[in-house]
Design an enzyme around this catalytic site. Sequence first.
Site, short mmCIF file in Angstrom:
data_model
loop_
_atom_site.label_atom_id
_atom_site.label_comp_id
_atom_site.label_asym_id
_atom_site.label_seq_id
_atom_site.Cartn_x
_atom_site.Cartn_y
_atom_site.Cartn_z
N GLU A 66 0.82 -1.21 0.00
CA GLU A 66 0.00 0.00 0.00
C GLU A 66 0.86 1.26 0.00
OE1 GLU A 66 -0.17 -2.67 2.05
OE2 GLU A 66 -2.02 -2.58 3.22
N CYS A 94 -2.81 -2.45 7.48
CA CYS A 94 -2.43 -2.33 8.88
C CYS A 94 -2.59 -0.87 9.32
CB CYS A 94 -0.98 -2.78 9.06
SG CYS A 94 0.23 -1.67 8.29
#
Length: 169
Positions: A66, A94
Amino acid sequence: MEKEKNVIIPESLTDEYFMREAIAAAVECMAEDEVPIGAVAVRDGVIIARAGNGRETHKMATHHAEILAIEEACRTLGGWRLPGVTLYVTLEPCAMCAGAIINARIPRVVYGAKDMRFGALGSLLDLSKVPFNHIPEVTGGVLGDECAELLSGYFKSKRVAEKSKKEKS
């Protein structure tokens, strides 16, 4: 083998199409012995960034798929704000990645598999429910079983290889 990233995609294609592109990025990084997590950033039906996990390759804790996709999207669009971008990722982000999503003002995140250990967009905690100045729309579970199987298959093969290595010693 580098895939073309600036390909015009018909509007009729779904989240599943772009999640399959994220899965392809995950499979590519798995060839480098990385945990198979992939991400693509899409704006106006165009993939503007794609990345696979790079923590082992670059020896960097922050090189999650990401983060790498967000950095590429920022370079592509020429700024740190990413309006109109949807980020597709094979595993629920996360806390670090969810924070980067919020800070980049990404309006929408689509993820595949839930992450009960570290997931920060609904599983372990949900940063999209904290009243920050930007709250992304979150869609989870898109091709979730396929994404989860890719991860579990990777870790199973690692365990088998480790067991075989120990038996040979």
